[in-house]
Design a protein around this motif. Sequence first.
Motif, mmCIF file in Angstrom:
data_model
loop_
_atom_site.group_PDB
_atom_site.id
_atom_site.type_symbol
_atom_site.label_atom_id
_atom_site.label_comp_id
_atom_site.label_asym_id
_atom_site.label_seq_id
_atom_site.Cartn_x
_atom_site.Cartn_y
_atom_site.Cartn_z
ATOM 1 N N LEU A 1 -1.755 -2.653 6.426
ATOM 2 C CA LEU A 1 -0.703 -3.516 7.020
ATOM 3 C C LEU A 1 -1.015 -3.642 8.757
ATOM 4 C CD1 LEU A 1 2.447 -2.366 5.605
ATOM 5 C CD2 LEU A 1 1.368 -4.742 5.279
ATOM 6 N N ALA A 2 -1.266 -2.365 9.232
ATOM 7 C CA ALA A 2 -1.817 -2.340 10.748
ATOM 8 C C ALA A 2 -2.999 -3.146 11.019
ATOM 9 C CB ALA A 2 -2.029 -0.743 11.123
ATOM 10 N N ALA A 3 -3.934 -3.301 9.960
ATOM 11 C CA ALA A 3 -5.080 -4.029 9.830
ATOM 12 C C ALA A 3 -4.674 -5.730 9.654
ATOM 13 C CB ALA A 3 -6.145 -3.711 8.900
ATOM 14 N N ARG A 4 -3.527 -5.918 9.484
ATOM 15 C CA ARG A 4 -3.179 -7.299 9.119
ATOM 16 C C ARG A 4 -3.674 -7.899 7.809
ATOM 17 N NH1 ARG A 4 -3.780 -11.650 11.945
ATOM 18 N NH2 ARG A 4 -5.764 -10.850 13.080
ATOM 19 N N ALA A 5 -3.960 -7.082 6.814
ATOM 20 C CA ALA A 5 -4.063 -7.521 5.542
ATOM 21 C C ALA A 5 -3.038 -8.629 5.008
ATOM 22 C CB ALA A 5 -4.415 -6.563 4.369
ATOM 23 N N ASP A 6 -3.352 -9.714 4.279
ATOM 24 C CA ASP A 6 -2.396 -10.601 3.813
ATOM 25 C C ASP A 6 -1.978 -10.341 2.780
ATOM 26 O OD1 ASP A 6 -2.828 -12.467 5.862
ATOM 27 O OD2 ASP A 6 -4.885 -13.248 4.900
ATOM 28 N N GLU A 7 -2.688 -9.246 1.847
ATOM 29 C CA GLU A 7 -2.262 -8.692 0.508
ATOM 30 C C GLU A 7 -2.594 -7.333 0.355
ATOM 31 O OE1 GLU A 7 -2.246 -10.764 -3.886
ATOM 32 O OE2 GLU A 7 -4.275 -10.000 -3.149
ATOM 33 N N LEU A 8 -1.947 -6.210 -0.515
ATOM 34 C CA LEU A 8 -2.314 -5.150 -0.504
ATOM 35 C C LEU A 8 -2.721 -4.916 -2.207
ATOM 36 C CD1 LEU A 8 0.241 -2.974 1.540
ATOM 37 C CD2 LEU A 8 -1.917 -4.047 2.374
ATOM 38 N N ASN A 9 -3.723 -4.504 -2.603
ATOM 39 C CA ASN A 9 -4.138 -4.437 -3.942
ATOM 40 C C ASN A 9 -3.938 -2.856 -4.412
ATOM 41 O OD1 ASN A 9 -4.889 -4.860 -6.459
ATOM 42 N ND2 ASN A 9 -7.127 -4.967 -5.989
ATOM 43 N N PHE A 10 -3.019 -2.531 -4.932
ATOM 44 C CA PHE A 10 -2.600 -1.248 -5.063
ATOM 45 C C PHE A 10 -3.329 -0.948 -6.744
ATOM 46 C CE2 PHE A 10 -0.110 2.039 -7.598
ATOM 47 C CZ PHE A 10 -0.227 2.969 -6.915
ATOM 48 N N VAL A 11 -3.948 0.342 -6.720
ATOM 49 C CA VAL A 11 -4.733 0.612 -8.237
ATOM 50 C C VAL A 11 -4.310 1.935 -8.591
ATOM 51 C CG1 VAL A 11 -6.990 0.766 -9.169
ATOM 52 C CG2 VAL A 11 -6.719 -1.075 -7.092
ATOM 53 N N MET A 12 -4.131 1.826 -9.829
ATOM 54 C CA MET A 12 -3.942 3.140 -10.659
ATOM 55 C C MET A 12 -4.422 2.898 -11.929
ATOM 56 S SD MET A 12 0.046 3.505 -11.981
ATOM 57 C CE MET A 12 -0.278 4.218 -13.574
ATOM 58 N N SER A 13 -4.929 3.761 -12.839
ATOM 59 C CA SER A 13 -5.565 3.882 -13.908
ATOM 60 C C SER A 13 -4.713 4.046 -15.161
ATOM 61 C CB SER A 13 -6.749 4.737 -13.881
ATOM 62 O OG SER A 13 -7.639 4.490 -13.127
ATOM 63 N N ALA A 14 -4.816 3.373 -16.415
ATOM 64 C CA ALA A 14 -4.169 3.485 -17.432
ATOM 65 C C ALA A 14 -4.474 4.890 -18.193
ATOM 66 C CB ALA A 14 -4.484 2.445 -18.656
ATOM 67 N N SER A 15 -5.763 5.340 -17.849
ATOM 68 C CA SER A 15 -6.441 6.657 -18.326
ATOM 69 C C SER A 15 -5.984 7.618 -17.182
ATOM 70 C CB SER A 15 -7.813 6.559 -18.346
ATOM 71 O OG SER A 15 -8.328 7.844 -18.129
ATOM 72 N N GLU A 16 -5.145 8.635 -17.614
ATOM 73 C CA GLU A 16 -4.728 9.682 -16.780
ATOM 74 C C GLU A 16 -6.108 10.426 -15.893
ATOM 75 O OE1 GLU A 16 -2.479 13.963 -16.555
ATOM 76 O OE2 GLU A 16 -1.570 12.362 -17.930
#
Length: 312
Positions: free
Chosen positions: A92-107
């Motif tokens: 957000l500080a870098a002024r990204a237009d979109e944040l792509n959050f990632v997590m895996s289905a696999s633990e």
Amino acid sequence: MTVTPADIMIQEVAPRDGLQIEAKWVETSEKIRLINSLSAIGFSRIEVSSFVSSAAVPSLRDAAEVFAGIERRPGTIYTALIPNRKGAELALAARADELNFVMSASETHNRANMNMTPGQSLASLAEIVKPAHAGALINATVATAFGCPFEGAQPFERVLDIVKRYLDLDVDGITLADTTGMANPNQVSQLVAEVLLLVPAGKLTLHFHNTRGLGLVNVLAAYDTGARRFDAALGGLGGCPFAPGATGNVCTEDLVNLCHEIGLRTGLDLQRLIDLSFGLPGLVGHEVPGQVAKAGRPLDLHPIPERLRHSG
């Protein structure tokens, strides 16, 4: 200028997913030049970089400088990958237009990639969404959605549960990622059909790797099922540093060529993509997997050999 509507939306991820696995350091100025060139071609979304630990992904440690240096084209969304709240704050500080959050289905993969359980990742996303929405869109990715190199196939029910949890947190878009290229067309059609019951086509992205040569086939399977947004990387660059055997993404120019050959409009200029792809080996220090840049477009004909011109 009249803009031709696209039948399929191709989103460029080479600056992030393409470069994250490269051993050779790509200078910040070169990353900026690449992104500016992609912007000029007219991509609607470009994944610029990621705000993750520089110890884990040293090749993208200049994410803030890259965001600060790019020329932002009106109409293009500039995305940052984030794993947690700290990454979101930096993006957000870098002024990204979109944040792509990632997590895996696999633990197992989530622990290897994010150093968290899936439950901890979801708790982190819950902390991010509301403050992030004040300045950016939130896309949420399910990595290893089609299979994990440690655990194997992931149950559809697990993937669908994560998608539902994402939607409950009010994210703006969902991505299903085939992190190590384990998907097959039948599996893709079945899972995409289930997810499209929950997510409108305009908010669903498919992210395929070509690890086992099925990337383009999987794109067509997803498209025929109703998906319309796809990630791709110029030259077929990329791979996950935390997944054994991972290789490059679906190649952007190969995908654009396929679409144009079967009559799907992309809004992208194939020749300009090929010209840009020619510079990648010099940038990363090795040949890249893309095929169309090597072979040329189907109707780029070759001169008739001299010996045949005068025969008969």
